[in-house]
Design a protein around this motif. Structure first.
Motif, mmCIF file in Angstrom:
data_model
loop_
_atom_site.group_PDB
_atom_site.id
_atom_site.type_symbol
_atom_site.label_atom_id
_atom_site.label_comp_id
_atom_site.label_asym_id
_atom_site.label_seq_id
_atom_site.Cartn_x
_atom_site.Cartn_y
_atom_site.Cartn_z
ATOM 1 N N ALA A 515 0.853 -1.197 0.098
ATOM 2 C CA ALA A 515 -0.049 -0.175 0.228
ATOM 3 C C ALA A 515 0.788 1.204 0.118
ATOM 4 O O ALA A 515 0.609 2.343 -0.694
ATOM 5 C CB ALA A 515 -0.818 0.045 1.056
ATOM 6 N N ARG A 516 2.168 1.222 0.711
ATOM 7 C CA ARG A 516 3.075 2.200 0.768
ATOM 8 C C ARG A 516 3.469 2.377 -0.737
ATOM 9 O O ARG A 516 3.483 3.757 -1.241
ATOM 10 C CB ARG A 516 3.870 2.146 1.599
ATOM 11 C CG ARG A 516 5.096 3.215 1.492
ATOM 12 C CD ARG A 516 6.028 2.733 2.682
ATOM 13 N NE ARG A 516 7.290 3.827 2.168
ATOM 14 C CZ ARG A 516 7.817 4.797 3.141
ATOM 15 N NH1 ARG A 516 6.995 4.942 4.280
ATOM 16 N NH2 ARG A 516 8.773 5.653 2.657
ATOM 17 N N ALA A 517 3.986 1.355 -1.393
ATOM 18 C CA ALA A 517 4.584 1.455 -2.672
ATOM 19 C C ALA A 517 3.169 2.076 -3.708
ATOM 20 O O ALA A 517 3.668 2.872 -4.742
ATOM 21 C CB ALA A 517 4.866 0.299 -3.094
ATOM 22 N N GLY A 518 2.115 1.419 -3.559
ATOM 23 C CA GLY A 518 1.078 1.972 -4.470
ATOM 24 C C GLY A 518 0.638 3.404 -4.421
ATOM 25 O O GLY A 518 0.338 4.210 -5.246
ATOM 26 N N THR A 519 0.577 3.956 -3.081
ATOM 27 C CA THR A 519 0.389 5.328 -3.006
ATOM 28 C C THR A 519 1.298 6.207 -3.326
ATOM 29 O O THR A 519 1.018 7.249 -3.657
ATOM 30 C CB THR A 519 -0.187 5.558 -1.521
ATOM 31 O OG1 THR A 519 0.662 4.991 -0.684
ATOM 32 C CG2 THR A 519 -1.642 4.798 -1.036
ATOM 33 N N LEU A 520 2.694 5.795 -3.154
ATOM 34 C CA LEU A 520 3.695 6.603 -3.463
ATOM 35 C C LEU A 520 3.519 6.707 -5.178
ATOM 36 O O LEU A 520 3.785 7.662 -5.739
ATOM 37 C CB LEU A 520 5.042 6.004 -3.277
ATOM 38 C CG LEU A 520 5.386 6.201 -1.629
ATOM 39 C CD1 LEU A 520 6.619 5.514 -1.173
ATOM 40 C CD2 LEU A 520 5.704 7.865 -1.672
ATOM 41 N N LYS A 521 3.453 5.634 -5.728
ATOM 42 C CA LYS A 521 3.348 5.603 -7.232
ATOM 43 C C LYS A 521 2.206 6.360 -7.522
ATOM 44 O O LYS A 521 2.195 7.288 -8.818
ATOM 45 C CB LYS A 521 3.122 4.281 -7.641
ATOM 46 C CG LYS A 521 3.068 4.143 -9.288
ATOM 47 C CD LYS A 521 4.477 4.320 -9.805
ATOM 48 C CE LYS A 521 4.333 4.105 -11.307
ATOM 49 N NZ LYS A 521 3.480 4.961 -12.184
ATOM 50 N N ALA A 522 0.823 6.180 -6.997
ATOM 51 C CA ALA A 522 -0.144 7.311 -7.253
ATOM 52 C C ALA A 522 0.246 8.703 -7.052
ATOM 53 O O ALA A 522 -0.407 9.611 -7.883
ATOM 54 C CB ALA A 522 -1.350 6.866 -6.458
ATOM 55 N N ALA A 523 0.715 9.179 -5.952
ATOM 56 C CA ALA A 523 1.309 10.541 -5.663
ATOM 57 C C ALA A 523 2.061 10.986 -6.678
ATOM 58 O O ALA A 523 1.975 12.022 -7.301
ATOM 59 C CB ALA A 523 1.852 10.724 -4.287
ATOM 60 N N SER A 524 3.020 10.209 -7.336
ATOM 61 C CA SER A 524 4.001 10.506 -8.182
ATOM 62 C C SER A 524 3.348 10.673 -9.387
ATOM 63 O O SER A 524 3.342 11.771 -10.263
ATOM 64 C CB SER A 524 5.005 9.511 -8.519
ATOM 65 O OG SER A 524 5.924 9.605 -9.613
ATOM 66 N N ASP A 525 2.283 9.724 -9.975
ATOM 67 C CA ASP A 525 1.568 10.130 -11.158
ATOM 68 C C ASP A 525 0.769 11.372 -11.041
ATOM 69 O O ASP A 525 0.545 12.156 -12.251
ATOM 70 C CB ASP A 525 0.508 8.845 -11.324
ATOM 71 C CG ASP A 525 1.307 7.555 -11.612
ATOM 72 O OD1 ASP A 525 2.415 7.595 -11.995
ATOM 73 O OD2 ASP A 525 0.484 6.666 -11.519
ATOM 74 N N LEU A 526 0.158 11.807 -9.930
ATOM 75 C CA LEU A 526 -0.592 12.840 -9.919
ATOM 76 C C LEU A 526 -0.044 14.107 -9.707
ATOM 77 O O LEU A 526 -0.349 15.019 -10.292
ATOM 78 C CB LEU A 526 -1.874 12.504 -8.897
ATOM 79 C CG LEU A 526 -2.758 11.309 -8.809
ATOM 80 C CD1 LEU A 526 -3.531 11.107 -7.582
ATOM 81 C CD2 LEU A 526 -3.718 11.997 -10.062
ATOM 82 N N GLY A 528 3.826 14.304 -8.793
ATOM 83 C CA GLY A 528 5.179 14.530 -9.325
ATOM 84 C C GLY A 528 6.075 13.904 -8.052
ATOM 85 O O GLY A 528 5.477 13.869 -7.103
ATOM 86 N N ALA A 529 7.152 13.267 -8.584
ATOM 87 C CA ALA A 529 7.903 12.261 -7.669
ATOM 88 C C ALA A 529 8.745 13.361 -6.629
ATOM 89 O O ALA A 529 9.247 12.988 -5.649
ATOM 90 C CB ALA A 529 9.026 11.487 -8.319
ATOM 91 N N SER A 530 8.715 14.546 -6.761
ATOM 92 C CA SER A 530 9.381 15.511 -6.118
ATOM 93 C C SER A 530 8.650 16.481 -5.419
ATOM 94 O O SER A 530 8.906 17.529 -4.903
ATOM 95 C CB SER A 530 10.500 16.360 -6.989
ATOM 96 O OG SER A 530 9.882 17.124 -7.958
ATOM 97 N N SER A 531 7.038 16.075 -5.701
ATOM 98 C CA SER A 531 6.342 16.921 -5.061
ATOM 99 C C SER A 531 6.024 16.786 -3.409
ATOM 100 O O SER A 531 6.608 16.177 -2.905
ATOM 101 C CB SER A 531 4.776 16.733 -5.544
ATOM 102 O OG SER A 531 4.221 15.297 -5.289
ATOM 103 N N THR A 532 5.347 17.984 -2.921
ATOM 104 C CA THR A 532 5.121 17.972 -1.290
ATOM 105 C C THR A 532 4.233 16.906 -1.056
ATOM 106 O O THR A 532 4.301 16.163 -0.168
ATOM 107 C CB THR A 532 4.375 19.404 -1.146
ATOM 108 O OG1 THR A 532 5.567 20.383 -1.276
ATOM 109 C CG2 THR A 532 3.980 19.229 0.419
ATOM 110 N N GLU A 533 3.341 16.528 -2.006
ATOM 111 C CA GLU A 533 2.431 15.488 -2.022
ATOM 112 C C GLU A 533 3.025 14.186 -1.673
ATOM 113 O O GLU A 533 2.626 13.248 -0.683
ATOM 114 C CB GLU A 533 1.331 15.509 -3.013
ATOM 115 C CG GLU A 533 0.440 16.587 -2.978
ATOM 116 C CD GLU A 533 0.818 17.953 -3.720
ATOM 117 O OE1 GLU A 533 0.064 18.997 -3.851
ATOM 118 O OE2 GLU A 533 2.056 17.754 -3.937
ATOM 119 N N TYR A 534 3.953 13.817 -2.456
ATOM 120 C CA TYR A 534 4.648 12.644 -2.415
ATOM 121 C C TYR A 534 5.469 12.580 -1.421
ATOM 122 O O TYR A 534 5.420 11.597 -0.600
ATOM 123 C CB TYR A 534 5.727 12.569 -4.023
ATOM 124 C CG TYR A 534 6.338 11.228 -4.003
ATOM 125 C CD1 TYR A 534 5.998 10.164 -4.707
ATOM 126 C CD2 TYR A 534 7.670 11.060 -3.365
ATOM 127 C CE1 TYR A 534 6.677 8.943 -4.837
ATOM 128 C CE2 TYR A 534 8.375 10.040 -3.384
ATOM 129 C CZ TYR A 534 7.661 8.957 -4.267
ATOM 130 O OH TYR A 534 8.612 7.932 -4.385
#
Length: 547
Positions: A515-526, A528-534
């Motif tokens: 779930a951690r990996a999946g939500t991180l991938k989702a945050a990156s998609d939505l 960006g991988a360097s975003s505050t959200e990620y």
């Protein structure tokens, strides 16, 4: 109260608020519509799912199935393996996420589900699988008789209160690939009733070579939860001649039926000469019906506005609701087999479990079943329950009902424990006396309503952050396992991330690490991988000890 009763109450899902006392509807139109609600999520992001017309969705599914053999070969499956399309999601940027079930030599593979991610140009950019194991069975001939597997399942069902003396159908041969080396197995389903009156749908998987029980789970996903709780609301109904029915033609034809204290069948569709339903009292049977209908329409609208999802299966078809189940039944449940939600009337038939977040919770079990299919046991079961709590909370905030303001409490309106306290708390789950605040190696052994605490806590931290604060008049104080400070990104963004992960990256066997990996991938998609959200997704998972 007996210990058995206590056990079932503690494991039941809670609900928050129900619906309006008197629901005034426009009597001159064939269909009356609910008042407008604010959009629950941000504007469509490039990696967010888009709303597909029925024709477009059907076309994508048909094309994916036509290409299934080529896809199976392309992703490295064996000659005996075939893919069956379950669902398809298309993002704004053209990326398509196609969810498949798998068969091996014609047998269903439990734990064989996977999602293929394809770019707008048709290039496969990744595959999310429920199992990493290769499927290669030495024999497809069982060493034990199906009758032995059935006897085992019946014994386990009897322990849960079922009086059934035979399985609902002959045990079917399957391939078990959820854990360990894939093996030939039997899956047996036993019906009847559990000891608290909840329908039983016990699935037992038995090794076809040794007779050992490999797995069991309850197919009925429970919860507890008309206008009795949410004040006066507008409902969408249908006029037929001089009568009105609780049929919502604008939301897939959802119907609200009266079981009149029975425990089987579809019940009778609520119908009357007036378009005003219930009077806010539990003695009026239509009051609970109004709550259930209101909860169904708010849940439909929440998913539509927030994620572009059209109904539980994303096919524009509504489920149906059944109220007044059993006598003094203190629970509510979602059942895939009838594609319906069912509500009891509570202890002494005085507190219908038709609260708003219960409706959201129950229908979200249906969404989970038709997307990730998270198995209802262990860590995946906790994630399944948490998904329903998370989305039920989203529905409550979305409805923006002054009689039941949004909160991060589960079941605060229905007094299920008799002490006036909520059933669950998302800011600090352990306040309920059994839920886990943080992950540990023992979390998977907890009842799914308690192991869900880890994900509920993560979602609260991701949305609101750690420490003390007051929201809509409710005080919260959320701790972290490592003493860190987490600053939330807001509930709307947190919901977008969870939904994206659920529909694109979670599979039937996803655990907390997954779930951690999946939500991180989702945050990156939505975002960006360097975003505050990620970075906040990372921090919130670390704060509940998931790394």
């Amino acid at each position: 109260m007996t210990s058995r009763d206590t056990r079932h109450r503690r494991t039941a899902l809670a609900a928050a608020t129900a619906v309006a006392a008197t629901t005034a509807l426009l009597s001159t139109a064939l269909t009356t519509t609910a008042t407008a609600r604010p959009t629950a999520g941000p504007a469509r992001l490039a990696a967010a799912p888009v709303t597909l017309s029925a024709a477009a969705r059907t076309g994508l599914i048909r094309q994916a199935q036509a290409d299934a053999a080529r896809t199976a070969q392309h992703i490295g499956l064996g000659a005996k393996e075939k893919l069956v399309v379950k669902d398809v999601v298309k993002d704004a940027d053209g990326t398509v996420h196609t969810r498949y079930e798998r068969t091996y030599a014609g047998l269903p593979v439990l734990g064989g589900d996977l999602v293929v991610h394809t770019t707008n140009s048709g290039r496969t950019e990744g595959v999310s699988t429920a199992t990493k194991a290769k499927l290669k069975l030495a024999s497809l001939t069982p060493r034990i008789a199906a009758a032995k597997a059935e006897k085992q399942a019946l014994g386990l069902a009897k322990a849960a209160g079922s009086a059934k003396t035979a399985a609902d159908q002959t045990p079917r041969k399957v391939v078990w690939a959820v854990s360990g080396k894939p093996v030939l197995a039997y899956e047996t389903v036993v019906g009847g009733l559990q000891d608290d009156g909840t329908p039983n749908q016990l699935h037992v998987v038995t090794d076809a070579a040794t007779g050992k029980k490999l797995f069991q789970y309850q197919g009925i996903e429970t919860g507890v939860g008309n206008t009795h709780y949410s004040g006066k609301v507008d409902l969408s109904t249908t006029q037929s001649g001089s009568s009105y029915t609780l049929t919502d033609a604008s939301r897939g034809g959802h119907k609200t039926n009266n079981l009149d204290h029975g425990t089987s069948g579809n019940g009778t569709l609520f119908s009357q000469s007036s378009d005003t339903w219930g009077d806010g009292t539990v003695s009026n049977a239509a009051t609970a019906a109004a709550d259930a209908a209101y909860g169904a329409q708010e849940t439909w609208d929440f998913y539509k506005k927030a994620f572009g999802r059209s109904g539980i299966k994303n096919d524009g078809v509504g489920a149906y609701s059944r109220v007044h189940y059993g006598k003094s039944y203190v629970n509510a449940f979602w059942d895939d087999s009838c594609f319906c939600m069912t509500y009891g009337d509570g202890e002494g038939d005085k507190d219908p479990l038709t609260a708003l977040d219960v409706a959201g919770h129950e229908m979200s079990h249906g969404v989970t079943s038709n997307t990730a299919g998270l198995e209802y046991t262990g860590e995946s079961g906790g994630l399944n329950e948490a998904t329903s709590d998370i989305m039920g909370t989203g529905v409550e905030f979305y409805a923006d009902n002054s009689s039941d303001p949004g909160d991060y409490l589960i079941g605060e309106k229905i007094n299920i424990n008799g002490d006036g306290k909520p059933l669950r708390y998302m800011d600090k789950p352990s306040k309920d006396g059994g839920s886990a605040d943080y992950w540990s190696s023992s979390v998977g052994g907890l009842d799914v309503h308690y192991s869900s605490g880890v994900a509920n806590h993560f979602f609260y931290l991701l949305s609101e952050g750690s420490g003390a604060k007051t929201i809509n008049g409710v005080s919260y104080d959320s701790p972290t396992q490592d003493g860190s400070k987490v600053t939330g990104i807001g509930r709307d963004k947190a919901l977008q991330i969870w939904y994206k992960a659920l529909t694109a990256y979670f599979t039937s066997t996803t655990d907390y690490k997954g779930a951690r990996a999946g939500t991180l991938k989702a945050a990156s998609d939505l975002y960006g991988a360097s975003s505050t959200e990620y970075k906040t997704v990372e921090a919130a998972w670390s704060a509940v000890n998931v790394s």
